[in-house]
Enzyme design. Structure first.
Site, PDB file in Angstrom:
ATOM      1  N   ARG A  41      40.885  -2.399  -6.455  1.00 22.47           N
ATOM      2  CA  ARG A  41      39.632  -2.788  -7.109  1.00 22.47           C
ATOM      3  C   ARG A  41      38.532  -1.875  -6.581  1.00 22.47           C
ATOM      4  O   ARG A  41      38.217  -1.900  -5.385  1.00 22.47           O
ATOM      5  CB  ARG A  41      39.352  -4.260  -6.805  1.00 22.47           C
ATOM      6  CG  ARG A  41      38.161  -4.877  -7.502  1.00 22.47           C
ATOM      7  CD  ARG A  41      38.060  -6.353  -7.144  1.00 22.47           C
ATOM      8  NE  ARG A  41      36.899  -6.977  -7.776  1.00 22.47           N
ATOM      9  CZ  ARG A  41      35.675  -6.950  -7.272  1.00 22.47           C
ATOM     10  NH1 ARG A  41      35.462  -6.337  -6.111  1.00 22.47           N
ATOM     11  NH2 ARG A  41      34.675  -7.532  -7.903  1.00 22.47           N
ATOM     12  N   LYS A  89      32.700  -1.177   1.051  1.00 22.30           N
ATOM     13  CA  LYS A  89      32.384  -2.380   1.827  1.00 22.30           C
ATOM     14  C   LYS A  89      31.775  -2.065   3.193  1.00 22.30           C
ATOM     15  O   LYS A  89      31.837  -0.953   3.697  1.00 22.30           O
ATOM     16  CB  LYS A  89      33.625  -3.262   1.948  1.00 22.30           C
ATOM     17  CG  LYS A  89      33.933  -3.951   0.618  1.00 22.30           C
ATOM     18  CD  LYS A  89      35.010  -4.989   0.699  1.00 22.30           C
ATOM     19  CE  LYS A  89      35.131  -5.724  -0.642  1.00 22.30           C
ATOM     20  NZ  LYS A  89      36.236  -6.693  -0.655  1.00 22.30           N
TER      21      LYS A  89
END
Length: 294
Positions: A268, A229
């Site tokens: 995840r 991210k």
């Protein structure tokens, strides 16, 4: 360091034990503009190959998304989402052994995906987009991941951030839980995700990871997604340039470790094989009795 609570998650294919060891959820984006892979799995054949590769790498779960919700993204219609998603689910039927989670905000898409073989729904809006999605999950007795998002994908990194991220996330998740319960979803079907990178400043993402125990006190299993991210790119960048998504693996490893030590049950990730090793070692730190003894 957290003492991770244990849960049993009932799926149509069986029961998942949560908390004994960390489960790794592999990510598959069936979108043309994925931030992490540039849309290389957009076509059904490529997506199916990647799904099978994720399973072969050792993932316990597969999360398939057909709508981009990255910062700045615009929405996708239910019809387009289904056009992307259903051919992949149909091709994986009878071939993939691990449970499939569908990443969607829409009840219509969730129902079609569950009917096509998905077993879990992952709603990044925490039911703010379409509360009826919880009713669909209840109908199919499917677990539902409720994620916290501040704002909407198109503007969530532009609008003012919360003054205090942790209370904001806790309160937002409480509202999502209340909505899910009102729609008939059982408590045992609910999982929570703090929504790292969804309407938070870079610093707030780290604060949330450090404070996961506070979210765990809500009494539900935790799913955490930090993989590749933007806050990692900002942290690892040089000369004012963000590190590219595929150069964020070690930053991802650090945050996966932190997530597990602070109570995450499922992580995840995109880099499944590598993060399985990270999870295995982190689990031994959390519970030394899991390590080899010699």
């Amino acid at each position: 360091m957290s003492t991770r609570r244990k849960y049993k998650l009932q799926l149509r294919s069986g029961t998942l034990a949560l908390g004994e060891r960390t489960l790794v959820m592999g990510v598959l984006n069936v979108t043309p503009d994925s931030f992490s892979d540039g849309g290389i799995f957009f076509k059904p054949r490529a997506a199916v190959r990647q799904a099978l590769a994720i399973e072969a790498a050792g993932a316990h779960l597969l999360d398939i998304g057909a709508e981009s919700t990255r910062p700045g993204s615009s929405g996708t219609s239910a019809a387009e989402e289904l056009r992307r998603l259903l051919p992949v689910l149909e091709a994986l039927a009878g071939r993939l052994r691990i449970p499939i989670s569908v990443d969607t905000r829409k009840a219509l898409v969730a129902e079609a995906a569950l009917a096509a073989g998905a077993q879990i729904v992952n709603d990044v809006s925490g039911l703010r987009h379409d509360p009826a999605l919880a009713r669909v999950a209840a109908k199919y007795r499917a677990p539902l991941i409720l994620m916290h998002m501040r704002g909407q994908p198109a503007t969530m990194q532009q609008t003012p951030f919360a003054r205090a991220a942790l209370p904001d996330v806790r309160e937002g998740l409480r509202r999502s839980i209340a909505t899910a319960r009102e729609q008939g979803l059982r408590k045992s079907q609910i999982l929570l995700d703090p929504g790292i990178g969804f309407g938070k400043s870079w610093r707030q993402n780290y604060q949330l990871l450090a404070g996961l125990e506070e979210i765990a006190r809500l009494g539900f299993p935790l799913v955490v997604g930090t993989s590749r991210k933007g806050f990692l790119g900002a942290t690892l960048g040089r000369d004012g340039q963000s590190a590219p998504a595929k150069k964020r693996i070690w930053g991802t490893a650090a945050t996966v470790t932190a997530s597990i030590l602070h109570g995450a049950h499922i992580v995840r990730v995109h880099d499944v094989r590598e993060m399985l090793e990270v999870a295995r070692v982190s689990d031994c730190v959390l519970r030394p009795q899991l390590s080899p003894d010699r």
